[in-house]
Design an enzyme around this catalytic site. Structure first.
Site, short mmCIF file in Angstrom:
data_model
loop_
_atom_site.label_atom_id
_atom_site.label_comp_id
_atom_site.label_asym_id
_atom_site.label_seq_id
_atom_site.Cartn_x
_atom_site.Cartn_y
_atom_site.Cartn_z
N ASN A 7 10.74 12.96 -2.86
CA ASN A 7 9.35 13.38 -2.87
C ASN A 7 9.41 15.06 -2.74
O ASN A 7 10.00 15.41 -1.98
CB ASN A 7 8.66 12.87 -1.73
CG ASN A 7 7.24 13.40 -1.62
OD1 ASN A 7 6.74 14.67 -1.74
ND2 ASN A 7 6.15 12.59 -1.29
N HIS A 10 6.93 19.20 -0.31
CA HIS A 10 6.87 20.14 0.33
C HIS A 10 7.37 21.68 -0.41
O HIS A 10 7.17 22.46 0.59
CB HIS A 10 7.77 19.82 1.61
CG HIS A 10 7.55 19.02 2.65
ND1 HIS A 10 6.27 18.36 2.45
CD2 HIS A 10 8.24 18.65 3.94
CE1 HIS A 10 6.21 17.86 3.81
NE2 HIS A 10 7.12 17.80 4.54
N HIS A 43 2.80 13.92 -4.91
CA HIS A 43 1.49 13.34 -4.44
C HIS A 43 0.53 14.33 -4.95
O HIS A 43 0.21 15.49 -4.21
CB HIS A 43 1.39 13.34 -3.06
CG HIS A 43 0.32 12.46 -2.43
ND1 HIS A 43 0.03 12.23 -1.18
CD2 HIS A 43 -0.97 12.32 -3.08
CE1 HIS A 43 -1.18 11.78 -0.80
NE2 HIS A 43 -1.82 11.80 -1.90
N ARG A 45 -2.77 15.45 -4.32
CA ARG A 45 -3.78 14.89 -3.48
C ARG A 45 -5.38 15.69 -4.04
O ARG A 45 -5.41 16.55 -4.76
CB ARG A 45 -3.79 15.71 -2.07
CG ARG A 45 -2.52 15.10 -1.31
CD ARG A 45 -2.56 15.89 -0.01
NE ARG A 45 -3.75 15.84 0.97
CZ ARG A 45 -3.71 14.79 1.86
NH1 ARG A 45 -2.71 14.19 2.31
NH2 ARG A 45 -4.91 14.90 2.58
N ARG A 49 -3.79 20.21 -1.79
CA ARG A 49 -2.96 21.01 -0.95
C ARG A 49 -1.64 21.52 -1.14
O ARG A 49 -1.38 22.49 -0.76
CB ARG A 49 -3.09 20.06 0.25
CG ARG A 49 -2.32 20.80 1.68
CD ARG A 49 -2.22 19.72 2.51
NE ARG A 49 -3.59 19.04 2.91
CZ ARG A 49 -3.34 18.18 4.07
NH1 ARG A 49 -2.38 17.49 4.42
NH2 ARG A 49 -4.51 17.43 4.38
N GLU A 70 1.93 9.90 -6.63
CA GLU A 70 1.21 9.05 -5.52
C GLU A 70 -0.11 9.88 -5.87
O GLU A 70 -0.17 10.97 -5.81
CB GLU A 70 1.87 9.81 -4.32
CG GLU A 70 3.02 9.06 -3.69
CD GLU A 70 3.31 9.48 -2.52
OE1 GLU A 70 2.64 9.99 -1.68
OE2 GLU A 70 4.65 9.26 -2.03
N THR A 100 -0.42 14.27 6.94
CA THR A 100 0.49 13.60 5.94
C THR A 100 -0.08 12.01 6.03
O THR A 100 -1.02 11.85 6.57
CB THR A 100 2.00 13.42 6.25
OG1 THR A 100 2.56 12.57 5.00
CG2 THR A 100 2.48 12.62 7.51
N THR A 101 0.41 11.24 4.83
CA THR A 101 -0.42 9.80 4.90
C THR A 101 -0.02 9.20 6.07
O THR A 101 0.96 8.93 6.56
CB THR A 101 0.24 9.34 3.74
OG1 THR A 101 0.39 10.21 2.60
CG2 THR A 101 -0.54 8.10 3.16
N GLU A 151 4.76 -0.35 -1.53
CA GLU A 151 5.80 0.40 -0.68
C GLU A 151 5.57 0.28 0.62
O GLU A 151 4.30 0.42 1.08
CB GLU A 151 5.36 1.83 -1.34
CG GLU A 151 6.49 2.83 -0.22
CD GLU A 151 6.36 4.25 -1.01
OE1 GLU A 151 6.20 4.67 -2.05
OE2 GLU A 151 6.72 5.06 0.13
N HIS A 191 8.43 6.70 3.95
CA HIS A 191 7.77 7.59 5.02
C HIS A 191 8.58 7.82 6.45
O HIS A 191 9.00 6.79 7.13
CB HIS A 191 6.55 7.09 5.63
CG HIS A 191 5.43 8.02 5.73
ND1 HIS A 191 5.46 8.78 7.06
CD2 HIS A 191 4.65 8.58 4.95
CE1 HIS A 191 4.52 9.68 7.02
NE2 HIS A 191 3.94 9.74 5.93
N GLY A 192 8.94 9.14 6.77
CA GLY A 192 9.51 9.22 7.99
C GLY A 192 11.13 8.80 7.79
O GLY A 192 11.74 8.99 9.06
N1 PXP Z 1 5.97 7.38 0.45
C1 PXP Z 1 4.73 7.78 0.51
C2 PXP Z 1 3.79 6.87 0.05
C3 PXP Z 1 4.11 9.05 1.09
O1 PXP Z 1 2.93 9.36 1.28
C4 PXP Z 1 5.14 9.84 1.64
C5 PXP Z 1 4.74 11.28 2.23
O2 PXP Z 1 4.08 11.71 1.39
C6 PXP Z 1 6.57 9.40 1.59
C7 PXP Z 1 6.96 8.25 1.09
C8 PXP Z 1 7.83 10.48 2.12
O3 PXP Z 1 7.23 10.65 3.36
P1 PXP Z 1 8.47 11.74 4.04
O4 PXP Z 1 7.97 13.00 3.68
O5 PXP Z 1 8.24 11.39 5.55
O6 PXP Z 1 9.85 11.29 3.63
#
Ligand code: PXP
Length: 240
Positions: A7, A10, A43, A45, A49, A70, A100-101, A151, A191-192
């Site tokens: 992703n 950032h 993503h 948005r 952003r 996304e 974040t999401t 996911e 995520h995370g």
């Molecule tokens: N999956 C989804 C659906 C997300 O919204 C995000 C964050 O944008 C991620 C994965 C990636 O998460 P992270 O940036 O914490 O690795």
């Protein structure tokens, strides 16, 4: 084989901090692919952003692996996705104030609307993934929308404060993955996830793709800093 979707949001966040042209997420996507990324995730948005419309359109042209877009399940985003044609779309919830999401989509509560969005995209040969918490009710509702993928949200696992709760959250993810596959869904997660917590999730049988952003970009900013400073010193001497 388990794949990695990188992703790059950032990278765009850093660029947007100055509303300038660097760093360019298109270049970041290319480097991620050179390093072995199996896919690129971005993503778009509603508040723009970080990733901009220009980014998603250029990524479509430049990404050589696969592009996962996304987005929120809005008419505007569906229109853009139908035009851009990413390799797949991941539908996520969006709140304007969030950092974040936060949390997965509530499929149970908006099954009708999401079924329509899934149909609009999948009829155009864009497979849809639904970003959900690993709860059986949400998984079964996801299957009923005809989405090809889910996911699983790994945020609770990533944020678990002790070994016992981490284990419980991992168990929910593993069971969720099994339930989803039995219901005919393909399963991604994200995520995370970090360098320290990724392995147990990567080891869940049947998991197809992990989408990871923050931890990779955070590490990149540190492992690349020494070289960047050294090169600025060279530039100050007219030697770059
Ligand atoms: N999956 C989804 C659906 C997300 O919204 C995000 C964050 O944008 C991620 C994965 C990636 O998460 P992270 O940036 O914490 O690795």
């Amino acid at each position: 084989m388990l794949t990695l979707g990188v992703n790059i949001d950032h990278i765009a966040t850093i660029r947007q901090a100055r509303r300038t042209v660097e760093p360019d997420p298109i270049a970041a996507a290319l480097l991620a692919e050179l390093a072995g990324a199996d896919g690129i995730t971005a993503h778009l948005r509603e508040d723009r952003r970080h990733i901009q419309d220009r980014d998603i359109r250029l990524l479509r042209q430049t990404v050589r692996t696969h592009l996962n877009m996304e987005m929120a399940a809005t008419d505007e985003m569906v229109g853009i996705a139908l035009d851009v044609k990413p390799d797949y779309v991941t539908l996520v919830p969006e709140k304007r104030e969030e950092v974040t999401t936060e949390g997965g989509l509530d499929i149970v509560g908006q099954k009708q609307r999401l079924t329509e969005v899934v149909a609009a995209l999948q009829n155009a040969d864009i497979p849809v993934s639904l970003f959900i918490d690993p709860h059986p009710a949400q998984i079964h509702a996801s299957a009923q929308t005809n989405a090809k993928f889910i996911e699983l949200h790994t945020g609770c696992y990533a944020e678990a404060k002790d070994e016992k709760s981490r284990h419980q959250e991992l168990d929910l993810l593993a069971k969720g993955c099994k339930i989803a596959i039995a219901a005919g869904l393909r399963v991604n997660a994200g995520h995370g996830l970090t360098y320290w917590n990724v392995y147990p999730v990567a080891s869940i049988p049947g998991m197809e793709e992990l989408n990871i952003g923050h931890s990779i970009i955070a590490r990149a900013s540190l492992v690349g800093l020494e070289r960047a400073v050294r090169e600025m010193k060279q530039a100050m001497l007219g030697n770059l």
